[in-house]
Design a protein around this motif. Sequence first.
Motif, mmCIF file in Angstrom:
data_model
loop_
_atom_site.group_PDB
_atom_site.id
_atom_site.type_symbol
_atom_site.label_atom_id
_atom_site.label_comp_id
_atom_site.label_asym_id
_atom_site.label_seq_id
_atom_site.Cartn_x
_atom_site.Cartn_y
_atom_site.Cartn_z
ATOM 1 N N SER A 192 0.873 -1.166 0.000
ATOM 2 C CA SER A 192 0.000 0.000 0.000
ATOM 3 C C SER A 192 0.914 1.221 0.000
ATOM 4 O O SER A 192 1.790 1.337 0.843
ATOM 5 C CB SER A 192 -0.904 -0.005 1.231
ATOM 6 O OG SER A 192 -1.715 -1.167 1.263
ATOM 7 N N TYR A 206 0.227 -3.376 3.666
ATOM 8 C CA TYR A 206 0.186 -4.145 2.423
ATOM 9 C C TYR A 206 -1.036 -5.045 2.457
ATOM 10 O O TYR A 206 -1.657 -5.254 3.512
ATOM 11 C CB TYR A 206 1.456 -4.996 2.251
ATOM 12 C CG TYR A 206 1.642 -6.049 3.325
ATOM 13 C CD1 TYR A 206 1.225 -7.374 3.128
ATOM 14 C CD2 TYR A 206 2.221 -5.730 4.550
ATOM 15 C CE1 TYR A 206 1.387 -8.336 4.124
ATOM 16 C CE2 TYR A 206 2.387 -6.680 5.543
ATOM 17 C CZ TYR A 206 1.968 -7.978 5.332
ATOM 18 O OH TYR A 206 2.126 -8.922 6.314
ATOM 19 N N TYR A 237 -5.698 0.873 2.219
ATOM 20 C CA TYR A 237 -5.342 1.513 0.949
ATOM 21 C C TYR A 237 -4.552 2.797 1.165
ATOM 22 O O TYR A 237 -3.537 3.033 0.514
ATOM 23 C CB TYR A 237 -6.605 1.799 0.136
ATOM 24 C CG TYR A 237 -6.300 2.367 -1.228
ATOM 25 C CD1 TYR A 237 -5.636 1.604 -2.180
ATOM 26 C CD2 TYR A 237 -6.665 3.659 -1.563
ATOM 27 C CE1 TYR A 237 -5.332 2.112 -3.430
ATOM 28 C CE2 TYR A 237 -6.372 4.180 -2.816
ATOM 29 C CZ TYR A 237 -5.705 3.406 -3.745
ATOM 30 O OH TYR A 237 -5.400 3.914 -4.979
ATOM 31 N N THR A 238 -5.011 3.669 2.059
ATOM 32 C CA THR A 238 -4.270 4.885 2.402
ATOM 33 C C THR A 238 -4.353 5.092 3.906
ATOM 34 O O THR A 238 -5.184 4.488 4.586
ATOM 35 C CB THR A 238 -4.821 6.133 1.687
ATOM 36 O OG1 THR A 238 -6.181 6.351 2.102
ATOM 37 C CG2 THR A 238 -4.751 5.994 0.183
#
Length: 433
Positions: A192, A206, A237-238
């Motif tokens: 990620s 990740y 994801y973030t």
Amino acid sequence: MRTDMKRMGTKGQRAAWMGALLAVVLGGTGCGSECVDTFDCRDKGTPAEGKAWACVAETCTQVTVDIEEVDAGTDAGTGSDAGTEPDGGTGTDAGTDGGTVACAPLPREQVLGTLQLQSGFSVAESAELSPEVVAVVSTPGPTHSLFGLRTTATGRDFFALGTWPDVTLGTAALDTVLAPADRASAADTYPSYFLAYDGTRLLAGYTKSGAGFPGSVAVVDPSGRDAALYLNAPGNYTAAGTTDAFFVNGGGLDTVTGGLGVYALVTSAKPYVAVKVADFPAQVGGSGFTAVADNGIAVFGYSEPDTYVNVAYAVSSTKLGEALASRTPVVLTNEPKVDVGSDFNAAASFGNGVALARGAYGATGFGVTDVSRFSLTPGLGGGQPISVGTRVAVLNAADACTSVDLLSSLGADLLVGVKDVNGRRLVRIRQGP
């Protein structure tokens, strides 16, 4: 799953990866394909000279490229308003007839290349940046220490990068992002591309193929006082950090589940506590972007169903505090929306506001039309809503010859990752002359 995603245009390919998180949560499973587009090959390490990674027949393959010419006719101008506004996207639709832009003869500024700095902003220092570093974060200052997330074919690691502007990749990793059970199979993990800092600790993550995109985040104290902590974080994801807290945009955190949304990890005391702080609508395309401005206002987002265009909303620090205390998530769509005006593919704090890289992810990297700033102003007493300012362009992309591939912050300033034939570098941009 990945074969179905290939039917989408380049505008939706990177966002489709986010949408896949939701699709798999609802019962799908990975089919073993290595890639859909170039984005999936970014963890394969530095390619040989004159080569670049590409997704060929769902396999990451090194192909020969001519770095002096950039194809400007495949997906240029795919943003919803690319090339239509006088201060944004200038020239992004150049070459829509399939031609190429010859980059070598073009005049370029040493730091910004062919990017165009807009009125109201100035460039300070810049520093070279290793192509293996995919995310950067800094300490508050006044002396800014930098840390980076380095990804290779065999590793996902935290690194010290020195003190700004003397940026140098350390000779040894501070620690690995990979949990012990996944260290022998790094090639089966998907990094990620975020790195967050809570004032003391670093966080990165990740995911892996499988139902719900199982994944982990690692929390590391760069001073080395504590051992790395690995927490379950499906579909991360973030993420962004603020003092003694991280906000992770994904499908869960530690033992807390509840579908796609934003989860907080409170690090002010041990054991750390995870809480879901923002709910997404029932139907979304996938996870989105996360940033926290200097005044504590957070920007959280997700991608829309069907189109996979990213959207964002602003949430006050007061409401986040209430969500943490009550364990009741904020309904994100009830908060002020950031009027981005197009898709976007990166977000970072920029003083008392947020910077967004507008554009979609394309076959050759971030299809950025411009980097723009939106001011975020707290409401007055009595529970008045946040005020989100109108878009102010910071950098415009005049062509495809200089790309933006990273956004971060340095104190109240913005750090922009810039890449062209002169190499890759971090550029510090300030508000004002």
